[in-house]
Design a protein around this motif. Structure first.
Motif, PDB file in Angstrom:
ATOM      1  N   LEU A  77       0.835  -1.204   0.000  1.00 41.51           N
ATOM      2  CA  LEU A  77       0.000   0.000   0.000  1.00 41.51           C
ATOM      3  C   LEU A  77       0.867   1.250   0.000  1.00 41.51           C
ATOM      4  CD1 LEU A  77      -2.790   1.379   0.282  1.00 41.51           C
ATOM      5  CD2 LEU A  77      -2.522   1.183   2.753  1.00 41.51           C
ATOM      6  N   GLU A  78       1.883   1.256   0.877  1.00 43.15           N
ATOM      7  CA  GLU A  78       2.773   2.412   0.975  1.00 43.15           C
ATOM      8  C   GLU A  78       3.501   2.630  -0.355  1.00 43.15           C
ATOM      9  OE1 GLU A  78       5.448   2.098   4.261  1.00 43.15           O
ATOM     10  OE2 GLU A  78       6.261   4.106   3.967  1.00 43.15           O
ATOM     11  N   VAL A 134       1.093   4.162  -2.911  1.00 42.19           N
ATOM     12  CA  VAL A 134       0.793   5.580  -2.662  1.00 42.19           C
ATOM     13  C   VAL A 134       1.944   6.452  -3.170  1.00 42.19           C
ATOM     14  CG1 VAL A 134       0.498   7.319  -0.855  1.00 42.19           C
ATOM     15  CG2 VAL A 134      -0.797   5.199  -0.767  1.00 42.19           C
ATOM     16  N   TYR A 135       3.179   6.000  -2.901  1.00 37.71           N
ATOM     17  CA  TYR A 135       4.333   6.747  -3.415  1.00 37.71           C
ATOM     18  C   TYR A 135       4.340   6.777  -4.933  1.00 37.71           C
ATOM     19  CZ  TYR A 135       7.062   7.671   0.780  1.00 37.71           C
ATOM     20  OH  TYR A 135       7.505   8.166   1.961  1.00 37.71           O
ATOM     21  N   SER A 160       1.500   8.969  -6.442  1.00 35.66           N
ATOM     22  CA  SER A 160       1.799  10.391  -6.200  1.00 35.66           C
ATOM     23  C   SER A 160       2.908  10.859  -7.139  1.00 35.66           C
ATOM     24  CB  SER A 160       2.252  10.620  -4.762  1.00 35.66           C
ATOM     25  OG  SER A 160       1.377  10.027  -3.857  1.00 35.66           O
ATOM     26  N   LEU A 199       2.953  13.969 -10.130  1.00 30.91           N
ATOM     27  CA  LEU A 199       3.694  15.232  -9.937  1.00 30.91           C
ATOM     28  C   LEU A 199       4.197  15.887 -11.225  1.00 30.91           C
ATOM     29  CD1 LEU A 199       5.755  14.706  -6.657  1.00 30.91           C
ATOM     30  CD2 LEU A 199       3.915  16.323  -7.064  1.00 30.91           C
ATOM     31  N   ILE A 242      10.067  19.411  -8.609  1.00 28.20           N
ATOM     32  CA  ILE A 242       9.253  18.212  -8.783  1.00 28.20           C
ATOM     33  C   ILE A 242      10.138  17.015  -9.150  1.00 28.20           C
ATOM     34  CG2 ILE A 242       7.627  17.174 -10.417  1.00 28.20           C
ATOM     35  CD1 ILE A 242       5.970  19.750 -10.142  1.00 28.20           C
ATOM     36  N   ALA A 291      11.830  15.887  -6.092  1.00 29.04           N
ATOM     37  CA  ALA A 291      10.894  15.179  -5.220  1.00 29.04           C
ATOM     38  C   ALA A 291      10.656  13.760  -5.738  1.00 29.04           C
ATOM     39  CB  ALA A 291       9.567  15.948  -5.133  1.00 29.04           C
ATOM     40  N   ILE A 297       3.705  19.747  -2.645  1.00 27.64           N
ATOM     41  CA  ILE A 297       4.339  18.421  -2.695  1.00 27.64           C
ATOM     42  C   ILE A 297       4.375  17.819  -1.292  1.00 27.64           C
ATOM     43  CG2 ILE A 297       6.479  17.167  -3.170  1.00 27.64           C
ATOM     44  CD1 ILE A 297       7.060  19.291  -5.349  1.00 27.64           C
ATOM     45  N   LEU A 317       0.982  16.684  -0.281  1.00 24.59           N
ATOM     46  CA  LEU A 317       0.674  15.409  -0.936  1.00 24.59           C
ATOM     47  C   LEU A 317       1.390  14.258  -0.236  1.00 24.59           C
ATOM     48  CD1 LEU A 317      -0.587  14.053  -3.541  1.00 24.59           C
ATOM     49  CD2 LEU A 317       1.665  14.343  -4.574  1.00 24.59           C
ATOM     50  N   GLY A 335      -0.475  11.279   1.748  1.00 24.65           N
ATOM     51  CA  GLY A 335      -0.283   9.891   1.313  1.00 24.65           C
ATOM     52  C   GLY A 335       0.208   9.023   2.453  1.00 24.65           C
ATOM     53  N   VAL A 387      -1.785   5.840   4.362  1.00 27.77           N
ATOM     54  CA  VAL A 387      -1.184   4.508   4.502  1.00 27.77           C
ATOM     55  C   VAL A 387      -1.152   4.082   5.969  1.00 27.77           C
ATOM     56  CG1 VAL A 387       0.977   3.237   4.300  1.00 27.77           C
ATOM     57  CG2 VAL A 387       0.200   4.672   2.419  1.00 27.77           C
ATOM     58  N   LYS A 390      -1.942   0.463   9.648  1.00 28.03           N
ATOM     59  CA  LYS A 390      -1.268   0.094  10.898  1.00 28.03           C
ATOM     60  C   LYS A 390      -1.519   1.106  12.009  1.00 28.03           C
ATOM     61  CE  LYS A 390       2.636   1.947   8.374  1.00 28.03           C
ATOM     62  NZ  LYS A 390       3.977   1.789   7.818  1.00 28.03           N
ATOM     63  N   LEU A 442      14.114  15.220   4.392  1.00 26.34           N
ATOM     64  CA  LEU A 442      15.249  16.112   4.088  1.00 26.34           C
ATOM     65  C   LEU A 442      15.176  17.433   4.848  1.00 26.34           C
ATOM     66  CD1 LEU A 442      15.264  15.668   0.207  1.00 26.34           C
ATOM     67  CD2 LEU A 442      16.618  14.404   1.889  1.00 26.34           C
TER      68      LEU A 442
END
Lengths: 122, 137
Positions: free
Chosen positions: A67-68, A71-72, A75, A79, A102, A105, B28, B31, B35, B39, B44, B119
């Motif tokens: 899931l994680e 999502v990354y 996203s 971008l 961007i 990122a 960003i 977002l 996100g 999750v 969890k 960061l």
């Protein structure tokens, strides 16, 4: 995920990011070069998307939380599209800097995806 | 405002010049925080309810701050100050707590270790946001 491809992708995103930030701060409006660099980052993300969909069928499954990871990835895919539209609408030097931000990122997010896939949970 | 000696000007957006870069970075981060929070809460939540609730609050505040930086007008200017101040206090408090009381943050939040996982952008961004708000008053 395929590790070498991910390394290439992070390197491209970092280079594209630095290029856009430098040219933007130097006062350039978005050009074919900076838009193209961002587009390349997006294309690599689409390839990564296809790889991530196909890989589990070949026994290459994420060691961490899927899931994680997703999502990354979703996203990250969104971008450069958002930034690209912004650069088309707003033709100023700062749009070039935003393209760079961007791309950087995306580099961080792909690196993080790599950690989730290979390191987290294993 | 009473002490404002400038001639009244129509409300102008703060989204101009380098401020747009600031807003893009805010977007960003909003977002990313959203996100992450989705999750954590779906997958969890029971592992670290405190840290994960904080992540969700942080995400909402980042979204409001992003909007407040874009929308012109005095009310949104004030909202921008409130949310950005909240972020700075949040990252300083949680950053310090995560160093001295790590058991509260068994799982990391956006602000743990002063935002090192991002960061240190969560630490730098509110300061830049405040400087920007002062300039665009």
């Amino acid at each position: 995920m395929i590790e070498w491809f991910t390394i290439v992708q992070v390197a491209v995103a970092v280079l594209a990011g630095i290029l856009c930030v430098v040219l933007g701060l130097a006062g350039r409006k978005p050009t074919d070069l900076t838009m193209g660099a961002t587009a390349l980052v997006e294309v690599l993300l689409i390839v990564q998307l296809v790889v991530a969909i196909a890989a589990p069928a070949f026994g290459n499954t994420p060691s961490g939380d899927p899931l994680e990871f997703w999502v990354y990835l979703v996203s990250a895919v969104l971008l450069p599209v958002a930034g690209g539209f912004w650069a088309l609408v707003e033709r100023s030097r700062w749009s070039t800097v935003i393209l760079g931000a961007i791309c950087l990122a995306v580099a961080v997010m792909v690196y993080r995806m790599n950690v989730i896939w290979f390191v987290q949970g294993s | 405002m009473a002490h404002d000696t400038l001639a009244p000007t129509p409300p102008r957006t703060r989204a101009r010049g380098i401020g747009r870069v600031l807003i893009a970075v805010y977007a960003i981060l909003a977002l990313g925080a959203t996100g992450r929070s989705v999750v954590e809460i779906i997958g969890k939540f029971d592992q670290a309810p405190f840290a994960y609730t904080l992540s969700a609050v942080a995400a909402v505040v980042y979204i409001i701050a992003t909007a407040a930086l874009i929308i012109p007008g005095r009310v949104w200017y004030r909202i921008a100050w409130v949310t950005i101040t909240f972020e700075l206090i949040g990252v300083l408090t949680v950053g310090t707590l995560s160093l001295f009381l790590p058991e509260l943050f068994a799982k990391a939040s956006v602000w743990s270790w002063y935002g090192a996982g991002y960061l240190f952008i969560p630490l730098v961004l509110p300061v830049l946001g405040m400087l920007w708000l002062r300039r665009t008053r």
